[in-house]
Write an enzyme that holds these catalytic residues in place. Structure first.
Site, PDB file in Angstrom:
ATOM      1  N   CYS A  82      76.583 111.878 -21.495  1.00  0.00           N
ATOM      2  CA  CYS A  82      77.415 111.927 -22.321  1.00  0.00           C
ATOM      3  C   CYS A  82      78.521 112.671 -21.633  1.00  0.00           C
ATOM      4  CB  CYS A  82      76.923 112.008 -23.916  1.00  0.00           C
ATOM      5  SG  CYS A  82      78.118 111.230 -24.397  1.00  0.00           S
ATOM      6  N   HIS A 177      71.928 108.842 -25.017  1.00  0.00           N
ATOM      7  CA  HIS A 177      71.347 110.468 -25.125  1.00  0.00           C
ATOM      8  C   HIS A 177      70.009 109.848 -25.012  1.00  0.00           C
ATOM      9  CE1 HIS A 177      74.623 113.095 -26.175  1.00  0.00           C
ATOM     10  NE2 HIS A 177      75.384 112.286 -26.758  1.00  0.00           N
ATOM     11  N   GLU A 179      67.859 111.840 -24.739  1.00  0.00           N
ATOM     12  CA  GLU A 179      66.786 112.900 -25.558  1.00  0.00           C
ATOM     13  C   GLU A 179      67.127 113.312 -26.980  1.00  0.00           C
ATOM     14  OE1 GLU A 179      70.292 112.874 -24.011  1.00  0.00           O
ATOM     15  OE2 GLU A 179      71.068 113.896 -25.348  1.00  0.00           O
TER      16      GLU A 179
HETATM   17  N1  GLN Z   1      83.361 113.042 -26.812  1.00  0.00           N
HETATM   18  C1  GLN Z   1      82.872 114.266 -26.208  1.00  0.00           C
HETATM   19  C2  GLN Z   1      83.150 114.483 -24.847  1.00  0.00           C
HETATM   20  O1  GLN Z   1      84.337 113.778 -24.780  1.00  0.00           O
HETATM   21  C3  GLN Z   1      81.502 113.551 -25.755  1.00  0.00           C
HETATM   22  C4  GLN Z   1      80.120 113.028 -26.951  1.00  0.00           C
HETATM   23  C5  GLN Z   1      78.661 113.394 -26.380  1.00  0.00           C
HETATM   24  O2  GLN Z   1      78.724 114.095 -25.551  1.00  0.00           O
HETATM   25  N2  GLN Z   1      78.326 113.036 -27.122  1.00  0.00           N
HETATM   26  O3  GLN Z   1      82.909 115.550 -24.016  1.00  0.00           O
END
Ligand code: GLN
Length: 198
Positions: A82, A177, A179
């Site tokens: 992410c 994610h 994890e």
């Molecule tokens: N929206 C977040 C970002 O731009 C990422 C979200 C996440 O890691 N769950 O960093």
């Protein structure tokens, strides 16, 4: 010790504990990394989810941007989830003013690509490099890979074709994610790269 690769989780901001727990469960010697000396002691690094703009700022404040970029160029295995995927991308869209990435992964990633009601959702995904069951994936204010360059390859997409998992040599990135859903195969794949390189 053989079989117990030393790996780090970049611990400036984000869901560090979940990654440490997953890596420990898989038999790795996992620790937090905040400083260049700590980075120098690990054979692989996980970049967690969280807020990529905050991690970017803190990485620069802690003098970690340059060491991480050097480590990527040297082929240190890294897995970004992410926000971590955003940080590995060569280019991003939708970043805040002045936001930078570590780069290395030949992709363009769009931040916060799911709006409104679909900001967070879970789904099943087929990952081309895994046999067996589909991956149960949790997306939380997730990004999307909008363009995959020549050096990278897509290994997972949503049913509509949008790319959410990519790999390039020692780099692995997912928009979701694993994890948090207990899916261990991405961390296993990352650890295999770590063992191979040692
Ligand atoms: N929206 C977040 C970002 O731009 C990422 C979200 C996440 O890691 N769950 O960093």
């Amino acid at each position: 010790m053989p079989g117990h690769p030393r790996v780090g989780v970049l611990a400036l901001q984000g869901d560090v504990r979940e990654h440490l727990a997953m890596l420990a469960r898989l038999g790795a010697d996992a620790s937090t990394v905040r400083r260049p000396e700590e980075l120098a002691r690990v054979d692989g690094l996980v970049l967690p989810g969280g807020e990529s703009s905050a991690i970017d700022k803190l990485a620069r404040a802690f003098g970690m941007q340059h060491p991480i970029r050097t480590a990527i160029a040297d082929g240190l295995p890294m897995y970004g989830t992410c926000a971590g995927l955003i940080l590995l991308a060569d280019r991003i869209t939708g970043g805040i003013e002045g936001q930078e990435t570590f780069g290395g992964l030949d992709v363009v990633v769009a931040r916060n690509a799911f709006g409104g009601q679909t900001e967070s959702f879970e789904t099943e995904l087929d990952i081309t490099v895994f046999d067996g069951d589909p991956v149960h994936a949790a997306f939380i204010r997730a990004p999307i890979v909008v363009s995959v360059g020549e050096r990278a390859r897509a290994i997972g997409s949503l049913p509509d074709g949008r790319v959410v998992a990519v790999e390039q040599d020692n780099l692995l990135g997912t928009a979701f994610h694993p994890e948090v859903s207990g899916e261990a195969r991405f961390h296993e794949r990352f650890l295999a790269k770590v063992r191979e390189r040692r």
